[in-house]
Design an enzyme around this catalytic site. Sequence first.
Site, PDB file in Angstrom:
ATOM      1  N   GLY A  74      -8.506-116.880 117.927  1.00 15.53           N
ATOM      2  CA  GLY A  74      -8.476-115.618 117.545  1.00 15.53           C
ATOM      3  C   GLY A  74      -9.797-114.884 117.247  1.00 15.53           C
ATOM      4  O   GLY A  74     -10.759-115.253 117.617  1.00 15.53           O
ATOM      5  N   VAL A  98      -7.105-124.022 103.419  1.00 14.72           N
ATOM      6  CA  VAL A  98      -7.728-123.240 102.531  1.00 14.72           C
ATOM      7  C   VAL A  98      -6.777-123.084 101.174  1.00 14.72           C
ATOM      8  O   VAL A  98      -7.261-122.646 100.068  1.00 14.72           O
ATOM      9  CB  VAL A  98      -7.981-121.769 102.886  1.00 14.72           C
ATOM     10  CG1 VAL A  98      -8.952-121.917 104.050  1.00 14.72           C
ATOM     11  CG2 VAL A  98      -6.764-121.163 103.521  1.00 14.72           C
ATOM     12  N   TYR A 112       2.944-109.664 103.895  1.00 12.01           N
ATOM     13  CA  TYR A 112       1.377-109.403 104.342  1.00 12.01           C
ATOM     14  C   TYR A 112       0.828-108.452 103.816  1.00 12.01           C
ATOM     15  O   TYR A 112      -0.429-108.498 103.584  1.00 12.01           O
ATOM     16  CB  TYR A 112       1.581-109.594 105.815  1.00 12.01           C
ATOM     17  CG  TYR A 112       0.162-109.442 106.773  1.00 12.01           C
ATOM     18  CD1 TYR A 112      -0.541-110.675 106.911  1.00 12.01           C
ATOM     19  CD2 TYR A 112      -0.455-108.290 107.033  1.00 12.01           C
ATOM     20  CE1 TYR A 112      -1.740-110.432 107.735  1.00 12.01           C
ATOM     21  CE2 TYR A 112      -1.547-108.091 107.815  1.00 12.01           C
ATOM     22  CZ  TYR A 112      -2.327-109.286 108.176  1.00 12.01           C
ATOM     23  OH  TYR A 112      -3.204-109.300 108.632  1.00 12.01           O
ATOM     24  N   VAL A 115      -5.841-105.914 116.925  1.00 12.42           N
ATOM     25  CA  VAL A 115      -6.537-106.658 117.561  1.00 12.42           C
ATOM     26  C   VAL A 115      -5.981-107.777 118.477  1.00 12.42           C
ATOM     27  O   VAL A 115      -4.816-108.157 117.735  1.00 12.42           O
ATOM     28  CB  VAL A 115      -7.591-107.525 116.623  1.00 12.42           C
ATOM     29  CG1 VAL A 115      -8.618-108.347 117.657  1.00 12.42           C
ATOM     30  CG2 VAL A 115      -8.294-106.644 115.783  1.00 12.42           C
TER      31      VAL A 115
END
Length: 256
Positions: free
Chosen positions: A22, A70, A163, A196
């Site tokens: 991505g 992460v 989100y 995108v």
Amino acid sequence: MGVLDRFSLHGKVALVTGGYRGLGRAFAQALAEAGADVVVAARDEARSVQAAEEIAGSTGRKTLGLRLDVTSRPEVEAAIARVTEHFGRLDVLVNNAGTCVHRPALEVTDAEYDDVITTNLKGVWLPSTVAARWMGEHGGGSIVNIGSISASIVNRPQLQPVYNASKAAVHQLTKSLAAEWAPLGIRVNAVAPGYVKTEMAPVDRPEFRRMWIEDAPMQRYATPEEIAATVVYLASEASSFSTGSVVVADGGYTLF
Ligand SMILES: NC(=O)c1ccc[n+]([C@@H]2O[C@H](COP(=O)([O-])OP(=O)(O)OC[C@H]3O[C@@H](n4cnc5c(N)ncnc54)[C@H](OP(=O)(O)O)[C@@H]3O)[C@@H](O)[C@H]2O)c1
């Protein structure tokens, strides 16, 4: 120094979280093309190593592929220690790793809420603070957070309230850290992409066409490579007087 030299990352080391597919894959490629040695780090170690090898093969830069979650402090600390030991430096951190749940608020489970907020916000916080400790002691650096236009709009027709909140927090965290770390020589900026084409955003699906494509002044979605140039700009000396900024790259979507 000529203006194009200001975009050069020769002699720099850049780490991209979630960098094997991505947007992150395009960021890692572009940073290497600009001259940086690049680290690709995500939970899928095999795909991270493979992407790192492909980038080395196509650019001639040194690369490293790593396993990294992460959201885990021990993993973040181990990854940054490995990078600084391996390359002797860390100049650029791109906090790209992210996730999304497409569901109305009343259907979002606690586990989904925790996953999105933890990945998208703590997943910026942990790498940034661990990297900044090292950068601050070694002459500074540049941190680029991948925010979103979802920080300031409510997407439709698919709903993604958690989100949206997480990306608004990323934009504000960018500003807060930029103010705190300017004295350390660390710049912190964000990119807010519009739609995108990646696995996260199925921009081709007909049910999204009217609201995602026809509502945008440029009447199209972006490719990851179009966003990558902005990441190189923010990572490099080309943006040397910018910190705490959020650069929108959305084909004009948020103008309406
Ligand atoms: N696509 C869009 O239209 C769009 C628009 C605006 C902003 N963005 C943002 O751009 C970033 C990249 O999006 P994308 O569309 O390229 O998404 P994607 O294709 O789903 O890729 C996400 C990447 O993040 C990694 N990742 C997820 N959780 C992780 C964790 N806990 N630790 C480490 N890595 C993790 C994934 O690898 P593993 O699962 O192997 O860890 C994967 O490499 C995200 O922050 C997203 O919110 C995307």
